[in-house]
Design a protein around this motif. Structure first.
Motif, short mmCIF file in Angstrom:
data_model
loop_
_atom_site.label_atom_id
_atom_site.label_comp_id
_atom_site.label_asym_id
_atom_site.label_seq_id
_atom_site.Cartn_x
_atom_site.Cartn_y
_atom_site.Cartn_z
N LEU A 93 5.51 -9.31 -5.80
CA LEU A 93 4.24 -7.91 -5.66
C LEU A 93 2.84 -8.45 -6.44
CD1 LEU A 93 3.59 -5.86 -4.17
CD2 LEU A 93 3.75 -4.55 -5.98
N VAL A 94 1.66 -8.97 -5.69
CA VAL A 94 0.35 -9.25 -6.45
C VAL A 94 -0.74 -8.82 -5.85
CG1 VAL A 94 1.81 -12.12 -6.38
CG2 VAL A 94 0.31 -11.59 -4.41
N GLU A 95 -0.08 -7.36 -4.59
CA GLU A 95 -1.90 -6.47 -4.72
C GLU A 95 -1.29 -5.30 -4.41
OE1 GLU A 95 -4.58 -6.08 -1.42
OE2 GLU A 95 -4.52 -7.63 -1.76
N LEU A 96 -1.09 -4.53 -5.34
CA LEU A 96 -1.09 -2.94 -5.20
C LEU A 96 -2.01 -1.77 -4.59
CD1 LEU A 96 1.39 -0.31 -5.25
CD2 LEU A 96 1.00 -0.65 -7.46
N GLU A 97 -1.69 -1.12 -3.98
CA GLU A 97 -2.72 -0.11 -3.37
C GLU A 97 -2.06 1.04 -3.38
OE1 GLU A 97 -6.03 1.44 -0.07
OE2 GLU A 97 -4.70 0.24 0.10
N PHE A 98 -2.38 2.05 -4.54
CA PHE A 98 -1.59 3.17 -4.92
C PHE A 98 -2.66 4.54 -4.12
CE2 PHE A 98 -0.52 6.86 -6.76
CZ PHE A 98 1.10 6.97 -6.61
N GLY A 99 -2.23 5.01 -3.54
CA GLY A 99 -3.16 6.49 -3.31
C GLY A 99 -2.78 8.18 -3.48
N ASN A 100 -3.14 8.76 -4.52
CA ASN A 100 -2.41 9.72 -4.73
C ASN A 100 -3.47 10.93 -4.45
OD1 ASN A 100 -0.88 11.66 -7.53
ND2 ASN A 100 -0.75 11.96 -5.49
N SER A 107 1.08 -0.98 -0.17
CA SER A 107 0.06 -0.19 -0.15
C SER A 107 0.75 1.65 -0.19
CB SER A 107 -1.30 -0.35 1.57
OG SER A 107 -1.78 -1.30 1.31
N LEU A 108 0.73 1.99 -0.49
CA LEU A 108 1.87 3.35 -0.87
C LEU A 108 1.24 4.60 -1.26
CD1 LEU A 108 4.85 4.96 -1.50
CD2 LEU A 108 4.53 3.78 -4.05
N PHE A 109 1.46 5.12 -0.53
CA PHE A 109 0.58 6.37 -0.39
C PHE A 109 1.62 7.93 -0.88
CE2 PHE A 109 -2.14 3.51 1.64
CZ PHE A 109 -3.07 4.21 1.03
N THR A 110 1.08 8.76 -1.81
CA THR A 110 2.47 10.44 -1.38
C THR A 110 1.27 11.51 -2.18
OG1 THR A 110 4.16 11.05 -2.53
CG2 THR A 110 2.72 9.48 -4.31
#
Length: 443
Positions: free
Chosen positions: A322-329, A299-302
């Protein structure tokens, strides 16, 4: 009539259970609710006093000040109740505590530890003087302190059975004492340091063979004079499986073996590419990406994605597991094609969650190279907040057009106008799909 009463009484099978089982059941309720069971019958009158867990959640919030002494007296009676053999857990959540409450809290912590408590959880606005036993307890396995105040660690600290340590908002006047505390916990598995101040320390060194979960937040980390945020972080945790770094502003990270890492939750503070004082921060983020490259769930937020990824994505960087990515911008600065470039680093990705704000620009140029994960592995895409932005439409259309094995697309459409919302839904459902198995679900 007598036979009916007897028959009804026989149905009360709960009251016939042994005291330890009833007390265990009561321990799952807040203590103030468990106390109310004392009016049920003589059988229940004093059961609550022997519960293995005492949980006081915001009991003082709405309590008139004149009744505070009565509350503390009641807590004392529970802790020293003659029939109590031991105490498993003591929790106190009191955001409205007064200055003169810390002495009573000292007594409660001492009594709980004297009873052999395995878990102590305290949330308070005022920092008590902690009893020495808190740092030498043989029984304590979980310690969570969310307290706005100073923390003093004795020289002879030793917590041989402590597995969980969460510290929030505490100020360590002697910064090195946190290192002494961590090193004294020989079986520590879960460590959280959130919004703590460590004075007079240049390196926060976390070395532990037993640690499995680590959470760090340095937003309020002040070293030396106010505003000085230069602090290196050394992490040597070869058996770590979960890492959380929030508001990454530390000078730099040094990681040893993290091959066991399975899940990471990263929130990165805005980085300005042109500022010379951000060089160390950018290097720290780059090192972080390299360290977590074996992670399976990220889970990556920037707030500054364009600058960050244009700087920190080194050639050859890959997340092969990596099989699951959550990205927040949320600020929506994802203009350009860097999202696709980032997806190229994760060839086996199966699930993608995109929580993107509304950008000024979307794709400047549609990327010619389609990430292999989109073509051959990506099965599920989720867009938690879609406001009808044309650039996001282009992103969704691109993924649908190239997702050969895509099975599910979930979109949460937001628009205060129901008519426009329905129009957006219709437009989304008309988008062509490469995969015949793809099911589009609109929320």
């Amino acid at each position: 009539m007598a036979k009916k009463v007897k028959s009804a009484g026989e149905l009360d099978r709960i009251s016939s259970l042994p005291d330890p089982i009833l007390c265990h059941i009561l321990s799952f309720s807040p203590t103030k609710d468990a106390v109310r069971t004392s009016i049920l019958s003589r059988r229940w009158r004093y059961l609550f006093a022997s519960m293995p867990t005492l949980d006081f959640y915001s009991c003082l919030r709405d309590l008139p000040r004149r009744n505070v002494n009565n509350f503390w007296g009641f807590v004392d009676r529970l802790l020293f109740f003659p029939n109590r053999v031991s105490l498993e857990c003591f929790r106190l959540h009191d955001p409205t505590s007064k200055d003169d409450d810390h002495l009573r809290l000292y007594d409660c912590i001492s009594a709980a530890l004297w009873r052999g408590a395995k878990e102590i959880v305290i949330y308070s606005r005022n920092c008590p003087v902690f009893p020495t036993l808190l740092f030498t307890s043989q029984s304590l396995m979980v310690l969570k302190l969310n307290i706005e105040g100073e923390m003093k660690i004795p020289a002879d600290v030793c917590l041989p059975n402590l597995k969980t340590l969460h510290l929030t908002n505490l100020v360590f006047v002697v910064g090195s004492s946190i290192l002494r505390l961590i090193s004294s916990c020989h079986v520590l598995e879960d460590l959280v340091l959130d919004l703590c101040d460590f004075h007079n320390i240049s390196v926060l060194s976390i070395h532990s063979l037993s640690l499995k979960r680590l959470g760090l937040s340095f937003l309020e980390m002040v070293v030396g004079s106010p505003g000085d945020l230069n602090c290196a972080v050394e992490i040597n945790t070869p058996n770590l499986v979960y890492l959380r770094c929030t508001e990454l502003i530390a000078e730099g990270y040094t990681f040893s073996n993290m091959s066991s890492l399975e899940k990471a939750h990263i929130s990165i503070y805005p980085v300005n590419r042109d500022a010379t004082d951000n060089v160390d921060r950018i290097r720290g983020v780059t090192n972080l990406f390299q360290a977590i490259r074996n992670v399976q769930d990220l889970s990556l937020f920037t707030d500054n994605a364009e600058t960050l990824f244009g700087t920190c994505l080194e050639p050859g960087l890959a997340f092969p597991n990596l099989v699951e990515l959550e990205f927040g911008n949320p600020n929506g600065d994802w203009k350009g094609t860097w999202i696709m470039e980032f997806l190229c680093c994760m060839p086996n990705l199966k699930k993608l969650i995109l929580d993107l704000g509304v950008p000024e620009e979307g794709f400047r140029v549609v990327p010619e190279k389609v990430p292999s994960c989109v073509l051959f592995h990506l099965k599920e895409i989720e867009v938690p907040s879609f406001e009808g932005d044309k650039h996001m439409f282009a992103m969704i259309s691109y993924l649908l057009n190239h997702g050969r094995v895509l099975e599910k697309l979930i979109i949460d459409v937001y628009d205060p106008c129901e008519e426009r919302r329905l129009s957006l839904i219709e437009e989304l459902l008309r988008l062509p799909r490469n995969s015949k198995k793809c099911d589009v679900e609109i929320l």
